[in-house]
Design an enzyme around this catalytic site. Structure first.
Site, PDB file in Angstrom:
ATOM      1  N   ASP A   1       0.856  -1.174   0.000  1.00 38.79           N
ATOM      2  CA  ASP A   1       0.000   0.000   0.000  1.00 38.79           C
ATOM      3  C   ASP A   1       0.897   1.230   0.000  1.00 38.79           C
ATOM      4  OD1 ASP A   1      -2.421   1.506   0.244  1.00 38.79           O
ATOM      5  OD2 ASP A   1      -1.992   1.732   2.389  1.00 38.79           O
TER       6      ASP A   1
ATOM      7  N   ASP B   1       0.036   5.051   1.059  1.00 36.13           N
ATOM      8  CA  ASP B   1      -0.075   5.951   2.204  1.00 36.13           C
ATOM      9  C   ASP B   1      -0.111   5.162   3.504  1.00 36.13           C
ATOM     10  OD1 ASP B   1      -0.275   8.121   0.400  1.00 36.13           O
ATOM     11  OD2 ASP B   1      -2.417   7.740   0.163  1.00 36.13           O
TER      12      ASP B   1
ATOM     13  N   TYR C   1      -5.776  14.169   0.943  1.00 35.86           N
ATOM     14  CA  TYR C   1      -5.321  13.605  -0.323  1.00 35.86           C
ATOM     15  C   TYR C   1      -3.990  14.232  -0.739  1.00 35.86           C
ATOM     16  CZ  TYR C   1     -10.064  11.773  -0.773  1.00 35.86           C
ATOM     17  OH  TYR C   1     -11.247  11.106  -0.574  1.00 35.86           O
TER      18      TYR C   1
ATOM     19  N   CYS D   1     -11.488  -3.247  -8.409  1.00 37.99           N
ATOM     20  CA  CYS D   1     -10.070  -2.969  -8.171  1.00 37.99           C
ATOM     21  C   CYS D   1      -9.806  -2.223  -6.866  1.00 37.99           C
ATOM     22  CB  CYS D   1      -9.459  -2.212  -9.350  1.00 37.99           C
ATOM     23  SG  CYS D   1     -10.348  -0.729  -9.857  1.00 37.99           S
TER      24      CYS D   1
END
Length: 213
Positions: free
Chosen positions: A34, A36, A46, A126
């Site tokens: 992953d 972040d 973001y 996804c």
């Protein structure tokens, strides 16, 4: 470096950035990461511009160890800021270019980046916890998922890895700061580590034990 884009029904579905192979080695296993909270600081907002990205300590060194151990290193990240109109695909590519550069400066290499641009309510295949990005990577890179690992900082990451039969590692450097088993559906993460460096230590120790070395 070339980015390939797949379009379905006029909508951007998935993206992948591919790195050129540096050695003639057949690599069948991967460590999926992953972004972040694992590679960069999870700040709650973001990351829409490269200057907002803050890479966590020793990330590049840790990835370099995986490269040398003949793992593909593949980022799989939910990036709904694209679907929300807060940034463009080009903006995200610039963020990932900076991430790649900072990792490379510490001796690490990212082999590919997959991201889901959809909002949660779109119900795509996804967006983690769905395993679509991992399945796509496995198909395109001939990866043996049971020999691979998923490293993340949230229940969504662990669920995605478990769904494809990969071993799972939870790091406490991002979204999850303390491990609470009740937050995770079965199966639980196989290992809980402070950060990516410690996750890599565990992965390499498992591989050494499995190989009998």
């Amino acid at each position: 470096m070339v980015d390939r884009k797949s379009l379905y029904g006029g909508k951007i579905q998935e993206f992948i950035g591919c790195a050129v192979e540096e050695r003639n080695v057949v690599i069948k296993r991967a460590v999926f990461l992953d972004r972040d909270g694992v590679l960069s600081v999870e700040g709650g907002d973001y990351v829409t511009r490269p200057e907002l990205l803050r890479v966590l300590p020793r990330v590049g060194e840790a990835i370099g160890r995986l490269n040398r151990a003949d793992f593909r290193v593949i980022i799989v990240t939910n990036q709904s800021a694209v679907g929300r109109g807060l940034m463009t695909v080009g903006d995200l590519e610039e963020v990932h270019a900076r991430l790649r550069a900072e990792i490379a400066s510490e001796g690490g290499r990212i082999d590919a980046v997959y991201f889901c641009p959809h909002r949660p309510e779109e119900g795509c295949s996804c967006r983690k916890p769905a395993p679509g990005m991992l399945l796509r990577a496995a198909e395109e890179y001939d990866i043996e998922l049971p020999r691979s690992y998923m490293v993340g900082d949230s229940p969504k990451d662990i669920a995605a890895g478990a769904a494809v039969g990969s071993r799972t590692v939870l790091v406490l450097s991002g979204h999850t700061r303390a491990y609470e088993p009740s937050r995770f559906a079965a199966p639980q993460p196989e290992c809980v580590c402070a950060d990516l460096w410690n996750a890599v230590e565990w992965i390499l120790s498992v591989e050494a034990a499995d190989s009998g070395s």
